[in-house]
Enzyme design. Structure first.
Site, mmCIF file in Angstrom:
data_model
loop_
_atom_site.group_PDB
_atom_site.id
_atom_site.type_symbol
_atom_site.label_atom_id
_atom_site.label_comp_id
_atom_site.label_asym_id
_atom_site.label_seq_id
_atom_site.Cartn_x
_atom_site.Cartn_y
_atom_site.Cartn_z
ATOM 1 N N GLY A 230 9.480 -16.813 2.846
ATOM 2 C CA GLY A 230 9.336 -15.595 3.697
ATOM 3 C C GLY A 230 10.710 -14.465 3.389
ATOM 4 O O GLY A 230 10.224 -12.977 3.983
ATOM 5 N N GLU A 272 9.305 -22.942 1.771
ATOM 6 C CA GLU A 272 8.370 -23.023 0.821
ATOM 7 C C GLU A 272 8.072 -21.707 1.150
ATOM 8 O O GLU A 272 7.371 -21.167 1.166
ATOM 9 C CB GLU A 272 7.335 -23.998 1.845
ATOM 10 C CG GLU A 272 7.466 -23.559 3.417
ATOM 11 C CD GLU A 272 6.579 -24.218 4.143
ATOM 12 O OE1 GLU A 272 5.438 -25.116 3.797
ATOM 13 O OE2 GLU A 272 5.146 -23.531 5.052
ATOM 14 N N GLY A 274 7.161 -18.354 -1.298
ATOM 15 C CA GLY A 274 6.161 -18.051 -2.345
ATOM 16 C C GLY A 274 6.699 -16.713 -3.266
ATOM 17 O O GLY A 274 7.034 -16.770 -4.300
ATOM 18 N N ARG A 275 6.462 -15.706 -2.391
ATOM 19 C CA ARG A 275 7.364 -14.587 -3.003
ATOM 20 C C ARG A 275 8.223 -13.770 -3.824
ATOM 21 O O ARG A 275 8.000 -13.367 -4.815
ATOM 22 C CB ARG A 275 6.640 -12.945 -1.888
ATOM 23 C CG ARG A 275 7.075 -11.566 -1.808
ATOM 24 C CD ARG A 275 7.441 -11.567 -0.515
ATOM 25 N NE ARG A 275 6.859 -11.505 0.908
ATOM 26 C CZ ARG A 275 5.432 -10.862 0.757
ATOM 27 N NH1 ARG A 275 4.689 -9.521 -0.117
ATOM 28 N NH2 ARG A 275 4.667 -11.436 1.823
ATOM 29 N N ARG A 310 -2.477 -5.230 -1.948
ATOM 30 C CA ARG A 310 -1.646 -4.915 -0.851
ATOM 31 C C ARG A 310 -1.645 -3.578 -0.925
ATOM 32 O O ARG A 310 -1.485 -3.005 0.416
ATOM 33 C CB ARG A 310 -0.220 -4.895 -1.547
ATOM 34 C CG ARG A 310 0.156 -7.130 -1.758
ATOM 35 C CD ARG A 310 1.170 -7.575 -1.825
ATOM 36 N NE ARG A 310 1.480 -7.639 -1.079
ATOM 37 C CZ ARG A 310 3.312 -6.705 -0.382
ATOM 38 N NH1 ARG A 310 3.372 -5.824 -1.983
ATOM 39 N NH2 ARG A 310 3.778 -6.125 0.300
ATOM 40 N N TYR A 314 -1.330 -2.769 3.153
ATOM 41 C CA TYR A 314 -0.942 -2.611 3.665
ATOM 42 C C TYR A 314 -0.162 -1.027 3.639
ATOM 43 O O TYR A 314 0.992 -1.097 3.933
ATOM 44 C CB TYR A 314 0.174 -3.939 3.624
ATOM 45 C CG TYR A 314 0.318 -4.870 3.454
ATOM 46 C CD1 TYR A 314 -1.275 -5.917 4.100
ATOM 47 C CD2 TYR A 314 0.175 -6.162 2.500
ATOM 48 C CE1 TYR A 314 -1.514 -7.241 4.462
ATOM 49 C CE2 TYR A 314 0.343 -7.539 2.626
ATOM 50 C CZ TYR A 314 -0.830 -7.805 3.602
ATOM 51 O OH TYR A 314 -0.968 -9.382 3.115
ATOM 52 N N CYS A 341 -15.431 2.268 -5.076
ATOM 53 C CA CYS A 341 -15.658 3.591 -3.582
ATOM 54 C C CYS A 341 -14.971 2.847 -2.559
ATOM 55 O O CYS A 341 -15.652 2.779 -1.392
ATOM 56 C CB CYS A 341 -16.985 3.093 -3.552
ATOM 57 S SG CYS A 341 -17.689 3.507 -5.196
ATOM 58 N N GLU A 342 -14.067 2.907 -2.379
ATOM 59 C CA GLU A 342 -13.171 2.666 -0.753
ATOM 60 C C GLU A 342 -11.748 3.613 -0.932
ATOM 61 O O GLU A 342 -11.721 4.141 -2.065
ATOM 62 C CB GLU A 342 -12.627 1.029 -0.689
ATOM 63 C CG GLU A 342 -13.675 0.623 -0.396
ATOM 64 C CD GLU A 342 -14.079 0.399 0.402
ATOM 65 O OE1 GLU A 342 -13.802 1.237 2.078
ATOM 66 O OE2 GLU A 342 -15.091 -0.241 1.116
HETATM 67 C C1 LIG Z 1 2.808 -17.880 2.828
HETATM 68 C C2 LIG Z 1 3.546 -18.358 3.509
HETATM 69 C C3 LIG Z 1 4.389 -19.531 3.050
HETATM 70 C C4 LIG Z 1 5.071 -18.795 1.465
HETATM 71 O O1 LIG Z 1 5.352 -16.941 1.987
HETATM 72 P P1 LIG Z 1 6.388 -16.313 1.190
HETATM 73 O O2 LIG Z 1 6.199 -15.354 2.142
HETATM 74 O O3 LIG Z 1 5.654 -16.071 0.027
HETATM 75 O O4 LIG Z 1 7.499 -16.797 1.208
HETATM 76 C C5 LIG Z 1 4.820 -20.430 2.856
HETATM 77 N N1 LIG Z 1 4.785 -21.253 4.556
HETATM 78 C C6 LIG Z 1 3.529 -21.298 5.030
HETATM 79 C C7 LIG Z 1 2.461 -21.901 6.305
HETATM 80 C C8 LIG Z 1 2.495 -20.037 4.491
HETATM 81 O O5 LIG Z 1 1.809 -19.546 4.750
#
Ligand SMILES: *Cc1c(COP(=O)(O)O)cnc(C)c1O
Length: 420
Positions: A230, A272, A274-275, A310, A314, A341-342
């Protein structure tokens, strides 16, 4: 202010397009590795720190392998993601399996890989036991409900489908203890794209305090706590990147005052994300196909929201650079669109950009997470290639573009001949 500089020039991109036509995503290896090392360095004083890269952000095994070499694990939430992690050489406790509404075969695979299994609901204890057997170590996902405010992307925890309530956690760990489980983890994930580092420190403290309480009341010992992902990224030039140091220092202080002070150390602290790991280091490169002047001025690209959805779903901001026109005045206002076509197939609305001509190459920034990954085939759109700009300047293709043959692969045209 974050710099929206590019790791390549227009000439370099032109050269790449001779071999790999637009559109494509290109990822900057050097920047990904530097960022990964910054994260590790910031957290090196945090107990047992490990980052499990959330595969869903950029599900490419080449990227996973690069991150594995930096000591990162992978966070998976589906069978294909588990298989990707396995193919990238990750195994056992390098894999976190954080799923919800989970089918039995995914638990079976996760167990087989020896992954950490993070359960989303009380009822999954029995389900996991029945289908895969209980692993040695079990983790629960906590949903703090009204105790924690969410943010705009993920919503308020009370409205979120994920995780155990507070009461259910105590009950769940008690059940596991009675079943003879001796190793435990606790997880939460309450924010997405959050830019305030204090938010993560507060979440860490909340979990640490909960660990103290559960350890005392249930009489178990925790091995790890997973603070989730997150951490946000500065999509807009005026935003600041989140300080890893602030999160790490705050997390360590909260840990010392709770877990350590109560004699419960060591508990490993996991993330954990990602982004924040790959997001800023990917660029969607697309060429201007048409210009159109009606009630507004439109720039029509050869990419569409099938390559990066995105902005479409959003209204998310993605910075755009017109290659070779970096120094030109942004004195034109455009909607930058794809061909779907959106009407929400727009990368930008009312965006100030330099004057654009047909054939110009645009770099759409921050496509390294939830970019190609969220791609889809609606309207017969094909997903693009993914390229990696290596540290030494070479460009390698890490995924080819889809072809019409891929698109039709699930249809049986033979059967159609006899179909009346
Ligand atoms: C999407 C997700 C993440 C990663 O979230 P980011 O915003 O990309 O850091 C981590 N854990 C779970 C369970 C997720 O669904």
């Amino acid at each position: 202010m974050v710099s929206k500089k590019l790791p390549f020039t227009k000439e370099e991109i032109l050269k790449i397009t001779e071999k790999y036509p637009t559109p494509f995503h290109i990822y900057d290896e050097k920047a990904i590795l530097e960022n990964a090392r910054r994260l590790k360095e910031a957290f090196k004083a945090v107990s047992g720190f490990k980052e499990f890269f959330a595969i869903k952000a950029l599900p490419n095994p080449y990227i996973l392998k690069l991150l594995k070499a930096e000591g990162f694990g992978a966070d998976c939430s589906s069978l294909p993601e588990l298989i990707l992690a396995e193919k990238a050489g990750l195994t056992g406790e390098e894999i976190m399996f954080s799923s919800n509404d989970t089918p039995a075969e995914e638990f079976v695979k996760a167990k087989e890989l020896g992954a950490y299994i993070n359960l989303d609901d009380l009822s999954h204890i029995e389900y996991l036991e029945k289908h895969a057997g209980l692993p040695e170590i079990v983790c629960f996902r906590y949903n703090p409900g009204p105790l924690k405010e969410g943010n705009a992307i993920i919503g308020t925890p009370e409205e979120a489908k994920y995780g155990f309530t507070r009461e259910q956690l105590f009950e769940g760990y008690k059940i596991l203890k009675e079943k003879g489980i001796k190793r435990f983890g606790l997880h939460t994930m309450v924010a997405s794209n959050e830019l305030d580092p204090k938010y993560f420190v507060e979440t860490a403290r909340l979990l640490f305090e909960l660990i103290v309480e559960i350890s005392e009341k249930v009489g178990i010992t925790f091995e790890f706590v997973n603070l989730g992902g997150g951490i946000g990224i500065p999509y807009r030039p005026e935003q600041e990147p989140v300080s890893y140091d602030v999160i790490a220092k705050g997390t360590k202080a909260a840990y010392d005052e709770t877990i350590k002070a109560k004699g419960l150390a060591p508990v490993s602290v996991f993330l954990e994300c990602g982004r924040v790991i790959t997001g800023p280091y990917g660029y969607l490169i697309s060429q201007v196909r048409h210009l159109k002047h009606t009630y507004k001025d439109y720039v029509g690209l050869d990419a569409s929201m099938a390559n990066l959805m995105r902005p479409g779903i959003y209204g998310a901001y993605h910075h755009i650079t017109v290659l070779g026109k970096e120094k030109n005045k942004p004195d034109h206002i455009y909607d930058v669109t794809g061909s779907l076509c959106e009407n929400n197939d727009k990368f930008a609305i009312n965006r100030n950009l330099p004057e654009i001509e047909v054939g110009d190459l645009l770099a759409i920034h921050d496509s390294g997470a939830h970019g190609h990954a969220m791609g889809f085939n609606y309207n017969g759109k094909l997903r693009s290639a993914e390229l990696l700009l290596r540290e030494d300047g070479r460009v390698v293709r890490i995924r080819r573009a889809e072809t019409i043959k891929d698109y039709f692969a699930t249809l049986d045209f033979e059967g159609l001949k006899d179909f009346k």
